[in-house]
Design a protein around this motif. Sequence first.
Motif, short mmCIF file in Angstrom:
data_model
loop_
_atom_site.label_atom_id
_atom_site.label_comp_id
_atom_site.label_asym_id
_atom_site.label_seq_id
_atom_site.Cartn_x
_atom_site.Cartn_y
_atom_site.Cartn_z
N GLY A 194 -36.08 -5.56 17.96
CA GLY A 194 -36.82 -6.68 18.40
C GLY A 194 -36.71 -6.97 19.69
O GLY A 194 -35.72 -6.38 20.57
N CYS A 195 -37.33 -7.96 20.30
CA CYS A 195 -37.13 -8.23 21.68
C CYS A 195 -35.68 -9.17 21.76
O CYS A 195 -35.48 -9.93 20.92
CB CYS A 195 -38.23 -9.09 22.35
SG CYS A 195 -37.96 -9.68 23.93
N SER A 196 -35.22 -9.22 22.89
CA SER A 196 -33.88 -10.27 22.78
C SER A 196 -34.30 -11.75 22.99
O SER A 196 -33.29 -12.42 23.04
CB SER A 196 -33.10 -9.82 24.30
OG SER A 196 -32.81 -8.47 24.15
N ASP A 197 -35.53 -12.07 23.19
CA ASP A 197 -36.00 -13.35 23.32
C ASP A 197 -35.49 -14.17 22.09
O ASP A 197 -35.21 -13.96 21.10
CB ASP A 197 -37.78 -12.98 23.24
CG ASP A 197 -38.19 -14.69 23.32
OD1 ASP A 197 -39.03 -14.37 24.41
OD2 ASP A 197 -38.11 -15.42 22.82
N ALA A 198 -35.05 -15.36 22.39
CA ALA A 198 -34.16 -15.99 21.70
C ALA A 198 -35.05 -16.85 20.48
O ALA A 198 -34.53 -17.41 19.48
CB ALA A 198 -33.61 -17.33 22.53
N ALA A 201 -34.78 -6.05 25.82
CA ALA A 201 -35.65 -6.96 26.52
C ALA A 201 -37.04 -5.96 26.36
O ALA A 201 -37.16 -5.02 26.63
CB ALA A 201 -35.41 -6.73 28.10
N GLY A 202 -38.14 -6.70 25.61
CA GLY A 202 -39.39 -6.23 25.48
C GLY A 202 -39.55 -5.38 24.32
O GLY A 202 -40.36 -4.49 24.32
N ASN A 203 -38.44 -5.36 23.65
CA ASN A 203 -38.19 -4.44 22.34
C ASN A 203 -38.66 -2.92 22.75
O ASN A 203 -39.45 -2.15 22.13
CB ASN A 203 -39.16 -4.93 21.07
CG ASN A 203 -40.57 -5.24 21.44
OD1 ASN A 203 -40.59 -6.53 21.66
ND2 ASN A 203 -41.65 -4.56 21.48
N GLY A 219 -42.88 -6.48 18.18
CA GLY A 219 -43.07 -7.10 19.58
C GLY A 219 -43.38 -8.61 19.09
O GLY A 219 -43.44 -9.16 17.91
N HIS A 220 -43.67 -9.50 20.18
CA HIS A 220 -43.91 -10.88 20.07
C HIS A 220 -44.73 -11.59 20.91
O HIS A 220 -44.90 -11.01 22.03
CB HIS A 220 -42.79 -11.50 19.82
CG HIS A 220 -41.81 -11.88 21.19
ND1 HIS A 220 -41.84 -12.94 22.00
CD2 HIS A 220 -41.33 -10.88 21.83
CE1 HIS A 220 -41.22 -12.81 23.07
NE2 HIS A 220 -40.57 -11.46 23.02
N SER A 221 -45.58 -12.62 20.72
CA SER A 221 -46.29 -13.43 21.50
C SER A 221 -45.43 -14.12 22.59
O SER A 221 -44.17 -14.29 22.64
CB SER A 221 -47.06 -14.43 20.79
OG SER A 221 -46.22 -15.45 20.32
N ASP A 222 -46.13 -14.34 23.88
CA ASP A 222 -45.44 -14.73 24.94
C ASP A 222 -44.15 -14.07 25.52
O ASP A 222 -43.15 -14.74 25.95
CB ASP A 222 -44.93 -16.30 24.55
CG ASP A 222 -44.92 -17.17 25.86
OD1 ASP A 222 -45.46 -16.95 26.97
OD2 ASP A 222 -43.86 -17.95 25.99
N CYS A 223 -44.14 -12.73 25.45
CA CYS A 223 -42.98 -12.19 25.68
C CYS A 223 -42.95 -11.92 26.98
O CYS A 223 -44.03 -11.54 27.92
CB CYS A 223 -43.34 -10.47 25.22
SG CYS A 223 -41.86 -9.31 25.56
N GLY A 224 -41.77 -12.18 27.59
CA GLY A 224 -41.47 -12.34 29.22
C GLY A 224 -41.71 -10.87 29.73
O GLY A 224 -42.13 -10.84 30.81
N ALA A 225 -41.17 -9.81 29.01
CA ALA A 225 -41.28 -8.53 29.59
C ALA A 225 -42.77 -8.24 29.68
O ALA A 225 -43.02 -7.62 30.78
CB ALA A 225 -40.30 -7.77 28.68
ZN LIG Z 1 -40.07 -10.51 24.64
#
Ligand SMILES: [Zn+2]
Length: 204
Positions: free
Chosen positions: A38-42, A63-65, A97-103
Motif C-alpha cells: 500500500g501507499c505510505s499515506d497515513a 510512496a504511491g504504492n 491504491g487510494h483516493s487523494d494519493c499525493g504521489a
Molecule cells: Zn498515496
Amino acid sequence: MHDIAQGLARFRREVFPAKAELFAGLAAAHRPATAFIGCSDARVVPELITQSEPGDLFVIRTAGNLVPAHAPGSDAVAAAVEYAVAVLGVSDLVVCGHSDCGAMTALAEQRDLSGAPLVADWLRHADASRARTAAAGAPAGSVDALVRQNVPAQLTNLTTHPSVARALAAGSLTLHGWVFDIASGTVEALDAAGRPTAFAARAA
Ligand SMILES: [Zn+2]
C-alpha cells in the motif's frame, strides 16, 4: 509524540492483555497468508481496512504504492517482496491504491518536484501508469484515472520479480488490485485494465 506515548501506554494496559494469547502464539511464528503493498499515506491503514489481526498481513508501504520492476541488485522493496513470496510463502498479494494519493496527484497534475528530487526520481516507477492512463483516454490531470491505472501497472511490475513469477507459474500465488476510497471507506477490486470488478471468490 505525546499522543504516541499515550498510545503505547494504552496498548500495554488495555489492548495487549485482551490479545495476550494471540501474541503468545505469534511470538515465534510468522506465517502471514497475504502480502499487502500500500501507499505510505497515513490515512491508508492496511490492518484497519481489512480488519486483520497481528500476524495476518505482511505489509510493504511505499510512496504511491509503487513497486519497481525487477532489476539487478537489491533494494528494500524487492527484498521484502522476495521474502514474503519465497520465504513466507504468502498465497495472496495485494496492491492497494487510494483516493487523494499525493504521489499520483503530483504526477497527474505535473506538480513542481524540484524541491523533492528523490521523490521525483522514485515516481518514475509510475511511468507505465501514466502511459496506461493516457492510452485509456482519461482526461489529462485525472488523479482518479491515474490511481486506477497505477494499480495494474504495479502488479505488472511485480510479475517481473523472479519469486513472484515462480509462484505464479506454480499456481501458488494470486495477485489482487484494489483501490481504497478514503471518504467512503470502500474498497474496490480492479481488473487488469484498471476497471472495477467483483472480488474474486476464494476457494474453500
Ligand atoms: Zn498515496
